[in-house]
Design an enzyme around this catalytic site. Structure first.
Site, PDB file in Angstrom:
ATOM      1  N   HIS A 164       2.690  -8.351  77.352  1.00 33.38           N
ATOM      2  CA  HIS A 164       3.308  -7.081  76.936  1.00 33.38           C
ATOM      3  C   HIS A 164       2.958  -6.030  77.988  1.00 33.38           C
ATOM      4  O   HIS A 164       1.882  -6.099  78.596  1.00 33.38           O
ATOM      5  CB  HIS A 164       2.735  -6.583  75.594  1.00 33.38           C
ATOM      6  N   CYS A 208      -3.245  -2.483  70.859  1.00 32.18           N
ATOM      7  CA  CYS A 208      -2.374  -3.391  70.087  1.00 32.18           C
ATOM      8  C   CYS A 208      -2.495  -3.110  68.600  1.00 32.18           C
ATOM      9  O   CYS A 208      -1.561  -3.354  67.838  1.00 32.18           O
ATOM     10  CB  CYS A 208      -2.791  -4.848  70.270  1.00 32.18           C
ATOM     11  N   GLU A 258       9.758  -6.488  71.214  1.00 27.06           N
ATOM     12  CA  GLU A 258       8.348  -6.536  70.810  1.00 27.06           C
ATOM     13  C   GLU A 258       7.812  -5.149  70.460  1.00 27.06           C
ATOM     14  O   GLU A 258       6.595  -4.925  70.407  1.00 27.06           O
ATOM     15  CB  GLU A 258       7.507  -7.192  71.912  1.00 27.06           C
TER      16      GLU A 258
HETATM   17  O1  SUG Z   1       1.702 -11.553  69.912  1.00 30.77           O
HETATM   18  N1  SUG Z   1      -1.550 -12.717  69.342  1.00 30.77           N
HETATM   19  C1  SUG Z   1      -0.651 -11.595  69.498  1.00 30.77           C
HETATM   20  C2  SUG Z   1      -1.347 -10.455  70.205  1.00 30.77           C
HETATM   21  C3  SUG Z   1      -0.499  -9.212  70.210  1.00 30.77           C
HETATM   22  C4  SUG Z   1      -1.068  -8.129  71.053  1.00 30.77           C
HETATM   23  N2  SUG Z   1      -0.258  -6.991  70.996  1.00 30.77           N
HETATM   24  C5  SUG Z   1      -0.011  -6.137  72.033  1.00 30.77           C
HETATM   25  N3  SUG Z   1      -0.282  -6.406  73.251  1.00 30.77           N
HETATM   26  N4  SUG Z   1       0.578  -5.025  71.720  1.00 30.77           N
HETATM   27  C6  SUG Z   1       0.608 -12.022  70.271  1.00 30.77           C
HETATM   28  O2  SUG Z   1       0.480 -12.797  71.215  1.00 30.77           O
HETATM   29  C7  SUG Z   1      -2.237 -14.899  68.499  1.00 30.77           C
HETATM   30  C8  SUG Z   1      -2.209 -15.623  67.182  1.00 30.77           C
HETATM   31  C9  SUG Z   1      -2.923 -16.931  67.229  1.00 30.77           C
HETATM   32  O3  SUG Z   1      -2.943 -17.572  68.298  1.00 30.77           O
HETATM   33  O4  SUG Z   1      -3.468 -17.334  66.179  1.00 30.77           O
HETATM   34  C10 SUG Z   1      -1.258 -13.745  68.555  1.00 30.77           C
HETATM   35  O5  SUG Z   1      -0.234 -13.780  67.881  1.00 30.77           O
END
Ligand code: SUG
Length: 441
Positions: free
Chosen positions: A247, A365, A171
Site C-alpha cells: 500500500h 493502518c 484499498e
Molecule cells: O491487507 N494484513 C493486512 C495489512 C493491512 C495493512 N494496512 C495498510 N497498510 N493500510 C493486508 O495485507 C494479514 C492477515 C493474515 O495474514 O492473517 C493481512 O490481511
C-alpha cells in the site's frame, strides 16, 4: 479538525499468512497470536492520542466467521456444522472467513471531507479489497458499520463499494492522502495507484500484485464529486511494490501541507510534487527520505512511513511511529535527526502495536482519518467517540471476552462461533450499533 477512527482488533486476531506481497503477513504465518494484547495495544494507542487532545473514534470489528460467505460457497447445515465441514476439508477457507483484517481501518474506505465534495457532505466509499479473499468479504459490513458510526445523512453521504474484481481493485484510504492549508478549507486529494487495469503496456509490478488500480481511484474521485482541478493521481513505483510495499501508506504519508515520503515511493516524484504544490496553491513542505539514509527494506521492516502525522495545537506535527522504528538503527537515527531539525515535524512518539505489525499493520493502518467540522462531529454516533468512560468499557469488554493466545488451528473449534457472537452482541450495546451484525444468538 481531523478525527482518527481506529479499528478495534477483533477477538479472532490471528496470523494466517493470507496476504501475498505483505512480507510480515507471510513471514509470521502460523505463529501464535495474542488477541487480547492486540486489542489492548490498539486501545492504548487511541487513548494516548485522545489524552493529548486529538479527536479519536473507534470502529467496531467484523463478525467472524463469515458464515454467509461459506453459505454462498455451497456449504449447508447449522453454523457449527458448516464450520466443522470447512475445518475438515477446506482449512484455507476457514482462515479466510475468520480473519480479523477489518482492524486495519485505513483500508475500510476512502473519505472526502465536506469542503472538497460537490454536495458539501462528507463522502465515504468502502474499499472493495478485491485483491485478497479474506479482505474482499469486508465491504458490506464495513458499509453498515460506517453508517452506524457516521449516522446523520444531513452530513454524511455513504456510497456502495466499487464493483468487485481486479479492474476496480480499491484499498481505501491507504492509497489516499489529503493536503490542505487548514482542514476546513478545500484541499488537494491525492490518489496513489499501483497499476492501470484497462490500459496495455503501462508500468506494473512483476512479483507481487498491485492492489489499487488507476481506474478505481478515478471512480472514487468521481463518486465523491471532487473538483478535478484539486485532485492528483500518481502511480506508485512498481519496484517498491515488488519489495513488499503493498500500500502507498507503507512508503509515504501526508498531512496538512506536509508530505513525508521515500525517494523511491512514486514514479516521477518531481512532476507529482509540483502538481500537488500547484493545486494546493501554497507551499508544500516535502520531506524526502533518501535511500542512502533508509533503504526500502528498512522502510518495510520498520514501517517508518506507516506513521501518523498529527497536527498539534501550535501547528507543529508529531509523528507517531511503531516500536519497530526504534529498533532499527538507520531509521531511529533518521527520526532523531528529523525531530531536531525539521521546521514542522518536531516530535516523535513511539507506540507499541507489535501484534498488528506482525500482520503488516502499523499505527497508520489502524486508523481511518475523517476531517470534520464541529457540527459534523455532532452527527457522529457518540458511543463511537473515545472518552475515558468508553475506553474503560471497551478495555473491560476485551479483558472479559478475548483469548490470551491463539493459533490458526484454534479456528477449527466450533464453540468459537458462540464465544465471538456473545462478545459482539455485547459490543453493539456498548457502542450503540443496533443490529449491525447479521447473526442471531
Ligand atoms: O491487507 N494484513 C493486512 C495489512 C493491512 C495493512 N494496512 C495498510 N497498510 N493500510 C493486508 O495485507 C494479514 C492477515 C493474515 O495474514 O492473517 C493481512 O490481511
Amino acid at each position: 479538525m481531523e478525527a482518527n477512527f481506529d479499528g478495534l482488533v477483533g477477538p479472532t486476531h490471528n496470523y494466517a499468512g493470507l496476504s501475498d506481497g505483505n512480507i510480515a503477513s507471510k513471514s509470521n504465518a502460523k505463529d501464535k497470536s495474542h488477541p487480547k494484547a492486540a486489542a489492548l495495544q490498539g486501545l492504548s494507542k487511541a487513548k494516548a492520542l485522545k489524552d493529548r487532545g486529538f479527536v479519536q473514534g473507534i470502529l467496531a470489528p467484523h463478525a467472524r466467521p463469515d458464515i454467509l460467505m461459506l453459505k454462498r460457497l455451497g456449504f449447508t447445515g447449522s453454523d457449527k456444522q458448516i464450520i466443522e465441514k470447512v475445518a475438515k476439508g477446506h482449512p484455507e477457507l476457514l482462515t479466510n472467513c475468520y480473519s480479523s483484517s477489518a482492524m486495519w481501518t485505513a483500508n475500510a474506505a476512502t473519505v472526502s471531507p465536506s469542503a472538497d465534495t460537490y454536495d458539501g457532505r462528507v463522502h465515504f466509499t468502502p474499499a472493495n479489497l478485491s485483491n485478497k479473499l479474506h479482505r474482499s468479504i469486508e465491504p458490506e459490513l464495513t458499509g453498515r458499520i460506517l453508517k452506524q458510526t457516521f449516522r446523520d445523512d444531513k452530513f454524511f453521504h455513504h456510497h456502495s463499494h466499487l464493483p468487485s474484481g481486479l479492474y476496480f481493485g480499491d484499498e481505501g484510504a491507504a492509497n489516499h492522502t489529503r493536503f490542505c492549508k487548514d482542514y476546513s478549507e478545500k484541499g488537494v486529494e491525492f490518489f496513489v495507484f499501483g497499476n492501470y487495469s484497462l490500459r496495455q503496456g503501462m508500468p506494473a509490478p512483476k512479483v507481487y500484485p498491485a492492489r489499487q488500480s488507476f481506474e478505481a481511484s478515478q471512480a472514487v474521485a468521481r463518486l465523491h464529486g471532487l473538483d478535478m482541478e484539486k485532485v492528483v493521481f500518481a502511480q506508485q513505483n512498481p519496484d517498491v511494490i515488488d519489495q513488499g510495499v503493498f500500500h502507498n501508506d507503507v512508503i509515504s504519508v501526508g498531512n496538512g501541507n506536509v508530505y513525508f515520503y521515500h525517494e523511491q515511493a512514486l514514479l516521477d516524484s518531481d512532476a507529482v510534487l509540483s502538481e500537488i504544490a500547484m493545486k494546493l496553491d501554497s507551499q508544500l513542505h516535502s520531506i524526502m527520505v533518501p535511500t542512502k539514509s533508509v533503504s526500502v527494506q528498512d522502510a518495510v521492516s520498520s514501517y517508518l512511513f506507516n506513521s501518523q502525522l498529527l497536527t498539534k495545537n501550535d501547528g507543529k506535527m508529531v509523528i507517531v511511529v511503531p516500536e519497530e522504528c526504534r529498533a532499527n538503527p538507520a531509521v531511529w537515527s533518521y527520526l532523531t535527526e528529523l525531530e531536531k531539525t525539521d521546521k514542522i515535524v518536531n516530535e516523535v512518539l513511539v507506540m507499541d502495536v507489535t501484534e498488528s505489525m506482525k500482520n503488516g499493520g502499523g499505527p497508520a493502518c489502524l486508523r481511518l482519518r475523517v476531517a470534520l467540522t464541529d457540527t459534523e462531529l455532532g452527527g457522529v454516533n457518540p458511543q463511537t467517540l473515545l472518552t475515558d468512560s468508553l475506553y474503560t468499557q471497551l478495555t473491560k469488554w476485551v479483558e472479559k471476552h478475548y483469548r490470551d493466545q491463539f493459533l490458526p488451528s484454534d479456528l477449527a473449534d466450533p464453540s468459537l462461533i458462540d464465544e465471538v457472537r456473545f462478545a459482539l452482541d455485547e459490543l453493539t450495546q456498548i457502542m450503540d450499533l443496533g443490529s449491525v451484525y447479521d447473526f442471531q444468538i
